[in-house]
Design an enzyme around this catalytic site. Structure first.
Site, short mmCIF file in Angstrom:
data_model
loop_
_atom_site.label_atom_id
_atom_site.label_comp_id
_atom_site.label_asym_id
_atom_site.label_seq_id
_atom_site.Cartn_x
_atom_site.Cartn_y
_atom_site.Cartn_z
N HIS A 56 0.85 -1.20 0.00
CA HIS A 56 0.00 0.00 0.00
C HIS A 56 0.88 1.24 0.00
CE1 HIS A 56 0.81 -0.76 4.23
NE2 HIS A 56 0.39 0.45 4.55
N HIS A 58 1.51 3.82 2.10
CA HIS A 58 2.07 4.54 3.25
C HIS A 58 3.60 4.61 3.16
CE1 HIS A 58 -1.73 3.80 5.90
NE2 HIS A 58 -1.83 4.87 5.14
N ASP A 60 6.03 4.38 5.16
CA ASP A 60 6.90 3.37 5.79
C ASP A 60 6.91 2.07 5.00
OD1 ASP A 60 4.20 3.07 6.75
OD2 ASP A 60 4.95 1.61 8.21
N HIS A 61 6.20 2.05 3.88
CA HIS A 61 6.24 0.89 2.99
C HIS A 61 6.87 1.25 1.64
CE1 HIS A 61 3.78 -1.81 5.56
NE2 HIS A 61 3.54 -0.63 6.10
N HIS A 115 -7.26 -1.18 5.55
CA HIS A 115 -6.19 -0.37 6.15
C HIS A 115 -6.02 0.90 5.32
CE1 HIS A 115 -2.48 0.83 8.06
NE2 HIS A 115 -1.85 0.78 6.91
N ASP A 135 -0.28 -4.33 5.90
CA ASP A 135 -0.88 -3.85 7.14
C ASP A 135 -2.36 -4.23 7.24
OD1 ASP A 135 1.59 -2.80 7.56
OD2 ASP A 135 0.96 -0.70 7.58
N HIS A 175 4.55 -5.64 9.79
CA HIS A 175 5.16 -5.13 11.03
C HIS A 175 5.22 -6.24 12.08
CE1 HIS A 175 4.79 -0.73 10.07
NE2 HIS A 175 3.78 -1.16 9.31
ZN LIG Z 1 0.24 1.27 6.58
#
Ligand SMILES: [Zn+2]
Length: 263
Positions: A56, A58, A60-61, A115, A135, A175
């Protein structure tokens, strides 16, 4: 199919993945935020990263995309609706699409909103199947919905897609949240012995050697798969006194998601 789970040891507790073809050494990097570790791992194994897949949009990905693309020339793949939020994305994915890695690996794309609304999971059809779930699903937990997601969509993804996967499916989330999630499970279901036993096993663990669960195990320790547990419902009624006698699973899921946000 060879899977390498890479623990980033960052504050977001991300897991990155390399999925490689044993025949050709070509590899797909899933959410390679820690591009240094991902590139080093590939080099160490003698693999060539030819594709990057973001589950996705975000940061942090996606934050490692540019560095991996610069180093390898890999193509970037993500949900077709993530085009505007992931610069340089080359292939937009839809449900049922197949992502090939080398000559031996085929991964099926699942469109898994909740998410975020542009989230994909990858499913392998190997002897022991595997799910790379970003996520959406965590070990003993579910993704949050407060950065572009919708809890009712997440419930649909769980009930109509994840629930129906083979019990032996290996779960590879985005995560390491297992310890906190098990504590939430025990808060909601204090008599869940499987969760208590697992918490004893993973408390203070080294995520670089993470325990890989299966869907079967998730059904025993993940509150979001335990929507008809009498204890879960009874405890939920303490927080929501007007919960109906026999609440439907969607209601239970949404209330659990709400409590998890405040927990
Ligand atoms: Zn995420």
């Amino acid at each position: 199919m060879i899977v390498k789970q890479i623990w980033t040891a960052n504050k977001f507790r991300n897991f990155n993945y390399l999925i490689a073809c044993a025949e050709t050494g070509e590899a797909l990097a899933v959410d390679p935020l820690d591009h240094v570790k991902c590139l080093e791992a590939a080099k160490h194994e003698g693999w060539k990263i030819t594709q990057v897949l973001n589950t996705h949009e975000h940061p942090d990905h996606t934050g490692g995309n540019d560095a991996v693309v610069r180093a390898t020339g890999a193509a970037v793949l993500a949900h077709h609706n993530a085009r505007d939020s992931i610069p340089g994305m080359q292939r937009g994915l839809a449900a049922g699409d197949i992502v090939k890695v080398g000559s031996t690996v085929e991964l099926e794309v699942l469109d898994t909103p909740g998410h975020t609304m542009a989230h994909v999971c990858l499913r392998s059809h190997t002897d022991q199947p595997a799910l790379f779930c970003g996520d959406t699903l965590f070990n003993a937990g579910a993704g949050n919905c407060h950065n572009g997601g919708h809890p009712s969509e997440l419930y649909k993804t769980f009930s109509q897609q994840l629930e129906r996967l083979p019990a032996s499916t290996l779960i590879y989330p985005g995560h390491d949240y297992i310890e906190n999630n098990l504590k939430f499970t025990l808060d909601r279901e204090p008599d869940n012995r499987d969760a208590a036993e697992m918490l004893g096993r993973v408390a203070g663990h080294d995520p670089a050697k993470a325990f890989v669960t299966t869907l079967d195990i998730e059904r025993t320790v993940n509150t979001f798969f335990r929507l008809s547990s009498p204890t879960v419902i009874a405890r939920l009624r303490e927080a929501f006194p007007d919960l109906p006698d026999q609440p439907d699973e969607r209601t239970v899921f949404l209330k659990l998601r709400e409590l998890r946000n405040k927990w």
